[in-house]
Design an enzyme around this catalytic site. Structure first.
Site, PDB file in Angstrom:
ATOM      1  N   LYS A   1       0.980  -1.228  -0.059  1.00 45.89           N
ATOM      2  CA  LYS A   1       0.076   0.108   0.059  1.00 45.89           C
ATOM      3  C   LYS A   1       0.785   1.342  -0.098  1.00 45.89           C
ATOM      4  O   LYS A   1       0.751   2.256  -0.788  1.00 45.89           O
ATOM      5  CB  LYS A   1      -0.857  -0.044   1.082  1.00 45.89           C
TER       6      LYS A   1
ATOM      7  N   SER B   1      -0.525   0.771   5.990  1.00 49.85           N
ATOM      8  CA  SER B   1      -0.892  -0.172   7.195  1.00 49.85           C
ATOM      9  C   SER B   1      -1.852  -1.316   6.992  1.00 49.85           C
ATOM     10  O   SER B   1      -2.509  -0.922   6.085  1.00 49.85           O
ATOM     11  CB  SER B   1      -1.213   0.888   8.352  1.00 49.85           C
ATOM     12  N   ASP B   2      -1.802  -2.300   7.491  1.00 48.65           N
ATOM     13  CA  ASP B   2      -2.925  -3.152   7.446  1.00 48.65           C
ATOM     14  C   ASP B   2      -2.854  -4.303   8.722  1.00 48.65           C
ATOM     15  O   ASP B   2      -1.911  -4.231   9.225  1.00 48.65           O
ATOM     16  CB  ASP B   2      -2.366  -4.258   6.079  1.00 48.65           C
ATOM     17  N   GLN B   3      -4.073  -4.900   8.672  1.00 42.79           N
ATOM     18  CA  GLN B   3      -4.096  -5.625   9.810  1.00 42.79           C
ATOM     19  C   GLN B   3      -4.803  -6.973   9.493  1.00 42.79           C
ATOM     20  O   GLN B   3      -5.724  -7.300   8.482  1.00 42.79           O
ATOM     21  CB  GLN B   3      -5.192  -4.982  10.748  1.00 42.79           C
TER      22      GLN B   3
END
Length: 197
Positions: free
Chosen positions: A57, A73-75
């Site tokens: 991203k 950011s990612d989760q």
């Protein structure tokens, strides 16, 4: 220096805003489903997937915004070794919460900073959340109150809202649960002169 958050996540925007970090937000054009499939086929675990997607991203947005620092950011949610995506419907979110009831699961939050199409820094953190044995009556009321908002977060809950009542305890950083490990991000931004020391 300008900072761009490569996300339109309300939670991530609120984290940075609350910390007094100036930024602009721009969603990243990344085919997350295809990338997850590729990463898992290559043997990546759920935490690796979160970190890799954060990097993808950040890179996608940084290529279009020369000179700017871009924060991706990612989760991911891991339960019994399996990675789960956001629920497609409130009904699916309810089924997931019933599955998690009485068990612990992990949230992995990955972050990355990119500039001019190159990754400069990556990080990640994990938290372990213990869902209490919620009654069916509570769950029914919770699902009705949250509605389609349940599909906006990977676990089907917002710890900063009514979802807090789903848990008996949480091990780990609050910001990691919300979707971004804030302390390492702030340190990385300070080191690069994006925010004041």
């Amino acid at each position: 220096m300008s900072l761009i958050l490569a996300s339109n996540s309300a939670a991530r925007k609120a984290i940075l805003t609350g910390a007094g970090v100036a930024f602009a937000a721009q969603g990243a054009e990344v085919d997350e489903a295809a990338e997850k499939t590729r990463l898992l086929a290559e043997g990546a675990g759920p935490a690796d997937v979160a970190q890799a997607l954060a990097g993808l991203k950040a890179l996608a947005v940084s290529r279009a915004r020369p000179g700017a620092w871009v924060l991706g950011s990612d989760q991911t949610l891991e339960f019994q070794g399996r990675l789960f995506d956001k629920a497609a419907s409130a009904e699916e979110a309810g089924d997931r919460l019933r599955m998690l009831r009485g068990h612990a699961h992990q949230l992995h939050s990955g972050v990355a900073l990119a500039r001019d199409g190159h990754l400069d820094w990556t990080g990640r953190d994990s938290a372990r959340l213990h869902v209490r044995e919620v009654s069916e009556d509570f769950l029914t009321d919770y699902l009705a109150a949250e509605g389609e908002a349940l599909t906006s977060c990977v676990g089907g809950y917002r710890l900063e809202g009514l979802g807090a009542q789903l848990f008996e305890r949480v091990e780990g950083d609050y910001f990691t649960v919300l979707g971004m490990p804030l302390w390492p991000v702030l340190a990385a931004l300070r080191e690069r002169g994006v925010i004041a020391l």
